[in-house]
Enzyme design. Structure first.
Site, PDB file in Angstrom:
ATOM      1  N   ASP A  61       0.744  -1.246   0.066  1.00 44.15           N
ATOM      2  CA  ASP A  61      -0.022  -0.082  -0.173  1.00 44.15           C
ATOM      3  C   ASP A  61       0.806   1.124   0.062  1.00 44.15           C
ATOM      4  OD1 ASP A  61      -2.440   1.651  -0.049  1.00 44.15           O
ATOM      5  OD2 ASP A  61      -3.235   0.406   1.509  1.00 44.15           O
TER       6      ASP A  61
ATOM      7  N   GLU B  93     -16.927  10.643   4.641  1.00 40.94           N
ATOM      8  CA  GLU B  93     -16.662   9.218   4.492  1.00 40.94           C
ATOM      9  C   GLU B  93     -15.617   8.393   3.617  1.00 40.94           C
ATOM     10  OE1 GLU B  93     -19.390   5.710   5.018  1.00 40.94           O
ATOM     11  OE2 GLU B  93     -20.508   6.460   3.204  1.00 40.94           O
TER      12      GLU B  93
END
Length: 889
Positions: free
Chosen positions: A284, A632
């Site tokens: 990542d 979000e």
């Protein structure tokens, strides 16, 4: 041939034929030698295996060149004919961040379809667009970010807690549902050619990863082997073994004290030894920097040590800047042997060879994909179909829905009623269509009075920002702002173009504003004044891709340069009516989705009163509430009541929306609540008071049309919840606890608001004639069939769900587990028999070590359009569900 002359003639003919044969053979050999291709390097020969070609290529490289090819933005090696390649690309629900593309429903909506075949078709469509865009970029000499063929999709983490902001990217809380959707999407993306990959899919984030966002760079999670193998690994195992996914992305956090990108357990033992994974692992982004940077994992002291640890553990590619140049130092200091780099590089270059990147385009099937597939009518129809199938009807009291098209007036109210961002979710492309609920309802009812009002902000302190209109912008004696456009990303030299822009509200697609530039890099400087027509508190923002900065009255307000998809940065200020305020916006672009929007909102507006007035003069009210991907999502700076750096601290609707909901309800009008969100909402008050509730997720560019089709009966909804809707965070364990106790439908012991698998229809389905053996031999497949009848007057889909429960289990087995499902279509009064086969792997129990065990005893099998209740486990007599207890021996 009796004479000597005859023998001589025969001999001469034979010699003649021989000489002709020799000549022909010589000519053939000469022609063959002439057409044989010679290669400077063996790796250029397409007739040998990809692995051999990769090995030979690596053999030609210097240490520095090797290290450079292990970073995501790998540079060109000109002397070897290796072009630059950027490994970073995204296609979570359509090709993302690369300009025009078809935008499908967000991942959570894909899960809500419960239709793996449809999601496979979606994967085919997305990869068609990906291939077409890549080859267009390559022909233009573009090899930057979001232009390659290696995609960091799908996110198959388990959505174990509704507070996680990135849960919207997943397919829900269940490992089996996630694996079925994930496997089919991966297969659609990677293609079916026996030689070449269509693209590389990447299953992420491996493993035991689902928030919190704000602490993901420091957290260290511990779970039992049972939870590991029962919940967190099955979808990844299916991706590797069934879908043959060619890439895995490791996660930011630690697991059992090892960083996931430096974990021998995850990357070596489980992934490669146990599952025989043959692809490559990518970190990542900047996750390996977490190994050594202060206040992170604290696993190493230097970047060189971090790189060595990651590569040794099995992370082949670094999204970040740790490997280059630090791996060269690590080799020279003998922290790692160069042969370890060669192993990683072989995996990476094998992938590039399998994608056909070093072969002639005419030899690669996928390279022939025409560009007109991008945003094509066929793909539009598919996006709309996925959106329709994702709609979940949560409640329909007294059959308020579907609404009549003869309505003369309707109020469409709410912060998501006309929100483009609420269609898209995160990790999205740029669509040509933005069909919001408001637009779709207007189209559906051309003769009705549509009364629209915003009604409320999304949340307290988070107003809805709209483009600043021309009427308040001034550039000398002109309306608007002066725009100076430069053919570079740094506003250098003379501008290539100067013009007056009436508003800064641009999506440059597909053409860039500066003609004849050879890449995607350009910049713009807008200057002028804002002259407000009302005094008050304002929020002013710049929604832009790539980077930019705003000066207000010559003071720098903010700047940014790291946005990969359009995000909004903002500042708050007091403005006085009629006063001129100087504004300068500097925007630069470096990738293929250039956008810039100068936006604002007056913060002290009364949004509620216009909404009440709109409702009063309407026959019916449609309230479009929910959340927004602006608050979000992934690791955000957002700190609002109920929201925490991308996650949520509460799972109710924001208070601004609850106030609007109650005020509208008090008017006594028939009201439908449409929810648009990426995670479960505790809409307890609405469930008690609002007669009809539709869950629409972030439904893609055609989402509004899908919503309107359901509301007015042009489509019979059949989506099912891929997550549990809880009543409160108080029902949940601590967010950071990864123990599965009291989480998801499998272990939750409370009473949910809406259960996993729940979803209503405009018709009724009846289940009869369940056939399954009374006694089942352990470790044998269980065959079963059931008759399903559409007993209503409307055609529709039904999602047939199969659950098992081990009765009187002594080892904390799940309360129930999904082991099969099929989405079927039934005409009114039609009956179909549906078959299932439950494999031993699906009904096995797990011991503490995570091993599968087959215990003798009773097991309940339930089949229906929903989960069974505790009272229905023994021979259910409900019409929409049947159950039977079998004995395992």
């Amino acid at each position: 041939m009796n004479t000597q002359s005859d023998r001589i003639i025969f001999t001469l003919k034979t010699v003649h034929k021989f000489l002709i044969g020799v000549i022909l053979i010589s000519l053939f050999c000469a022609c063959t030698e002439h057409t044989t291709t010679t290669y400077e390097y063996t790796f250029q020969n397409p007739k040998i295996s990809f692995e051999e070609r990769a090995t030979d290529l690596i053999h030609q490289m210097t240490l520095g060149e090797k290290v450079s090819q292990m970073r995501y933005d790998a540079p060109e090696i000109e002397r070897l004919g290796v072009p630059a390649y950027n490994w970073w690309n995204e296609c979570l629900h359509g090709v993302a961040r690369a300009g025009e593309a078809t935008v499908f429903p967000q991942g959570i909506g894909m899960g809500a379809t419960w239709n793996p075949t449809l999601i496979h078709d979606m994967g085919v469509a997305v990869s068609d667009e990906a291939r077409a865009k890549h080859h267009k970029f390559a022909k233009e000499g573009k090899r930057g970010i979001y232009q390659g063929l290696t995609f960091w999709t799908p996110n198959i983490n388990i959505f174990r807690d509704p507070r996680w902001g990135r849960g919207q990217e997943t397919y829900g809380e269940d490992p089996y549902l996630t694996s079925r959707i994930g496997v089919n999407y991966i297969k659609g993306l990677q293609g079916d050619d026996p030689k070449y990959l269509k693209l590389v899919a990447t299953a992420k984030h491996f493993a035991v990863h689902s928030g919190p966002e704000k602490s993901r760079h420091q957290d260290n999670y511990q779970v039992s082997n049972r939870d590991l193998y029962e919940t967190y690994l099955p979808a990844f195992e299916a991706a590797v073994k069934e879908a043959k996914v060619h890439s895995i992305m490791c996660a930011y956090n630690r697991f059992r004290d090892e960083a996931c990108c430096g974990s021998n357990l995850l990357l070596q033992k489980i992934l490669r030894d146990d599952w025989d994974f043959q692809g490559y692992v990518v970190s990542d982004c900047w996750a390996i920097a977490d190994f050594w940077e202060p206040n992170r994992h604290g696993l190493t002291e230097t970047a060189a040590e971090a790189g060595a640890l990651a590569v040794t553990s099995g992370t082949d590619l670094n999204c970040g800047n740790v490997y280059d140049p630090n791996l060269k130092e690590a080799v020279l200091k003998e922290l790692i042997d160069e042969s370890k780099l060669d192993i990683a590089l072989k995996r990476l270059f094998t992938a590039r060879f399998k994608l056909g990147m070093f072969d002639a385009a005419e030899d690669v099937k996928w390279a022939q994909t025409p560009y007109d597939v991008v945003a094509s009518d066929k793909h539009y129809q598919l996006s709309e179909k996925v959106a329709r199938e994702s709609m979940v009807l949560l409640k329909n009291e007294d059959q308020l829905l579907p609404l009549s098209k003869d309505i003369t007036s309707i109020a469409v109210i709410g912060p998501n009623a006309n929100s483009k961002q609420a269609l898209l979710g995160n990790y999205h492309g740029t669509p040509h269509q933005f069909i919001t609920p408001l637009k779709a309802i207007k189209d559906k009812l051309p003769n009705a009075q549509i009364n629209y009002a915003l009604g409320s902000d999304v949340a307290e302190g988070w107003p809805i920002l709209e483009p600043i209109p021309t009427s308040v912008l001034k550039n000398g004696d002109k309306k608007g702002l002066k725009g100076a456009y430069f053919a570079n990303r740094s506003w250098e030299g003379e501008p290539a173009l100067v013009r007056n822009d009436t508003a800064v509200h641009f999506i440059w697609m597909p053409e860039k504003p500066v003609k004849d530039i050879q890449n995607d890099e350009f910049s713009v400087r807008w200057t002028g004044q804002i002259i407000p027509k009302e005094t008050g508190s304002y929020r002013i923002g710049l929604k832009a891709s790539s980077g930019g900065k705003i000066y207000f009255n010559e003071q720098l307000q903010f700047e940014f340069s790291d946005d990969h998809e359009p995000k909004t940065r903002y500042f708050d200020t007091e403005l006085t009516k009629g006063v001129a305020y100087d504004i300068k916006i500097d925007y630069f672009n470096y990738h293929t989705d250039p956008q810039a929007h100068l936006v604002w909102a007056k913060k002290d507006q009364d949004l509620l009163s216009p909404a009440i007035e709109a409702a009063k003069k309407s026959d019916v009210v449609v309230l479009c509430l929910g959340l927004s991907p602006n608050i979000e999502g992934e690791e955000m700076p957002v700190l609002l009541e109920g929201f925490d750096k991308g996650d949520r601290s509460e799972i109710t609707l924001p208070k601004t929306q609850i106030r609007l909901l109650k005020e509208i309800h008090a008017l006594g009008k028939p009201t439908v609540l449409v929810l648009m969100n990426g995670s479960a909402l505790a809409v307890n008050w609405a469930d008690e008071n609002i007669p009809a509730i539709l869950e629409a997720w972030y439904p893609g560019e055609f989402g509004g049309k899908a919503i309107a089709d359901v509301l007015f009966g042009d489509y019979n909804p059949a989506g099912r919840l891929p997550v549990t809707f809880y009543k409160s965070v108080e029902n949940l364990p601590d967010f950071k606890s990864y123990d599965m106790g009291n989480r998801t439908y499998k272990y939750f012991k409370g009473d949910p608001l809406y259960a996993f698998g729940h979803g209503l229809s405009y018709t009724n389905f009846i289940y009869t004639n369940l056939e399954v053996s009374d006694v089942v031999e352990a470790q044998k497949e269980i065959a079963l069939k059931v008759a399903v009848t559409n007993a209503g007057k409307v055609d529709g889909d039904e999602v047939v769900q199969v659950y098992i429960t081990h009765i009187n289990s002594t080892n904390d087995a799940p309360i129930r587990s999904l082991v099969g499902f099929k989405r079927i279509h039934l005409k009114a009064n039609e009956t179909k028999t549906v078959d299932f086969s439950i494999t031993p792997k699906l009904y096995a129990q797990l011991d503490e070590a995570g091993n599968k065990i087959y215990l003798e005893g009773k097991m309940s099998i339930s089949i229906g359009g929903r989960q069974p209740t505790a009272d229905e486990l023994n021979n259910s007599v409900a019409t929409n569900l049947v159950s039977k207890v079998v004995t395992i021996k």
